[in-house]
Write an enzyme that holds these catalytic residues in place. Structure first.
Site, PDB file in Angstrom:
ATOM      1  N   CYS A 188       0.866  -1.181   0.000  1.00 19.95           N
ATOM      2  CA  CYS A 188       0.000   0.000   0.000  1.00 19.95           C
ATOM      3  C   CYS A 188       0.901   1.229   0.000  1.00 19.95           C
ATOM      4  O   CYS A 188       2.113   1.108  -0.138  1.00 19.95           O
ATOM      5  CB  CYS A 188      -0.949  -0.009   1.191  1.00 19.95           C
ATOM      6  SG  CYS A 188      -0.126  -0.078   2.798  1.00 19.95           S
ATOM      7  N   THR A 189       0.337   2.407   0.162  1.00 21.07           N
ATOM      8  CA  THR A 189       1.097   3.645   0.010  1.00 21.07           C
ATOM      9  C   THR A 189       2.239   3.768   1.017  1.00 21.07           C
ATOM     10  O   THR A 189       3.394   3.958   0.648  1.00 21.07           O
ATOM     11  CB  THR A 189       0.173   4.870   0.141  1.00 21.07           C
ATOM     12  OG1 THR A 189      -0.936   4.720  -0.737  1.00 21.07           O
ATOM     13  CG2 THR A 189       0.926   6.145  -0.195  1.00 21.07           C
TER      14      THR A 189
END
Length: 326
Positions: A177-178
């Site tokens: 994810c980010t």
């Protein structure tokens, strides 16, 4: 003008009296003119803030003095302009919302994989690579051969797992994810569901872009970020995407050429989804924005203190001019 430091941070830690942290944390941020939003919950802290290097260093040093918040996970990038308008500290039930009771990354979580080791892992044909982010984030960039669950919110991810992943079939699952926080919960959830080998990218995409050379990278496109930059490229600089002020979706310069794009009102993503009443509100909001710009004031969505300061300066200048004439 010096660069603004943008700092994404989080930590899963039990904070039984998290409510009492709000006031002193907000005071530290405001004293150093740090903007952005931090979330506090019983399970920890999460958010992204921006300020000068000295201000961010001071904030991280303050965290080190607070019980449980030392050695907080943080990633930094840079921007020429302040990417946030306001300073906020919010109290929440969860610092990242999956909506599944009992999932606790403090007890069980997947195996962390350093950015330098990530390419080797996801190149293994026995590994299924899953992007845990939302569809609009995936659309502008992801890792080569990653699976897109096509979710609108993180709350939909558990249902995707139930419908598409099987512990008996998918022996090795890698997720990213980010900044890493969503994977803390997604890997914990998979472990709870009986998956054995579950991996996630330590520090998330942002850490990977920071540490892995572009010529060796398996990342394709840009990375969506939740601030006014909208996206960052492989050098962690502001990317080519803008954002629709109506639906907050990332848009390209080509999107802006389409008839469905009206500044501040609609874009190709939302033109058929916005009710007429809401559309009229957006039209009026954009009209107010343009009027504010014509008056030389800050954006209507900017920090209120900045708007007030601008108006005060104009009044002082007018008063001074009147005094000189009299």
């Amino acid at each position: 003008m010096s660069q603004v430091v943008v700092c994404a941070l989080y930590k899963f830690v039990t904070l039984p009296h998290y409510e009492s942290l709000r006031a002193p944390l907000l005071a530290v941020m405001e004293a150093s003119d740090i903007r952005g939003t931090l979330l506090l919950a019983q399970e920890g802290i999460n958010g992204t803030v921006a300020g000068t290097q000295a201000a961010i260093d001071g904030l991280l040093a303050w965290f080190d003095t607070q019980e449980g918040l030392d050695n907080i996970v943080s990633k930094v990038s840079f921007d020429a302009q302040m990417p946030f308008y306001r300073t906020k500290v919010k109290l929440k039930k969860e610092i990242v919302t999956m909506g599944v009771e009992g999932i606790d990354p403090r007890k069980v979580v997947g195996t962390y994989v350093k950015p330098k080791d990530w390419n080797a892992l996801i190149s293994d044909p026995d590994v299924i690579l899953v992007d845990t982010r939302n569809d609009y984030e995936v659309q502008i960039g992801t890792f080569k051969h990653a699976v897109n669950p096509v979710t609108e919110t993180f709350r939909e991810f558990p249902e995707y797992v139930k419908q598409n992943l099987d512990p008996a079939k998918h022996k090795k699952v890698a997720m990213f994810c980010t900044g890493g926080i969503r994977c803390e919960k997604s890997t914990a959830y998979l472990k709870e569901q009986g998956f054995d080998e579950v991996y996630h990218l330590e520090g998330g995409i942002l850490k990977y872009l920071e540490e892995v050379k572009q010529e060796e990278s398996l990342w394709e496109g840009e990375c969506f970020v939740f601030d006014n930059r909208v996206s960052v490229n492989h050098n962690l600089e502001k990317g080519v995407y803008d954002q629709c002020n109506a639906c907050r979706m990332p848009i390209t310069e080509q999107d802006k050429l389409l008839p469905s794009f009206v500044q501040g009102v609609s874009c190709p993503h939302c033109i058929d989804k916005i009710p007429q009443e809401q559309r009229q509100r957006f039209i009026e909001r954009e009209r107010q924005v343009q009027l504010a710009r014509q008056r030389g004031e800050a954006h209507i969505g900017s920090d209120v203190k900045q708007v007030i300061a601008t108006r005060r300066e104009k009044k002082d200048s007018l008063r001074k001019a009147q005094n000189e004439q009299s």
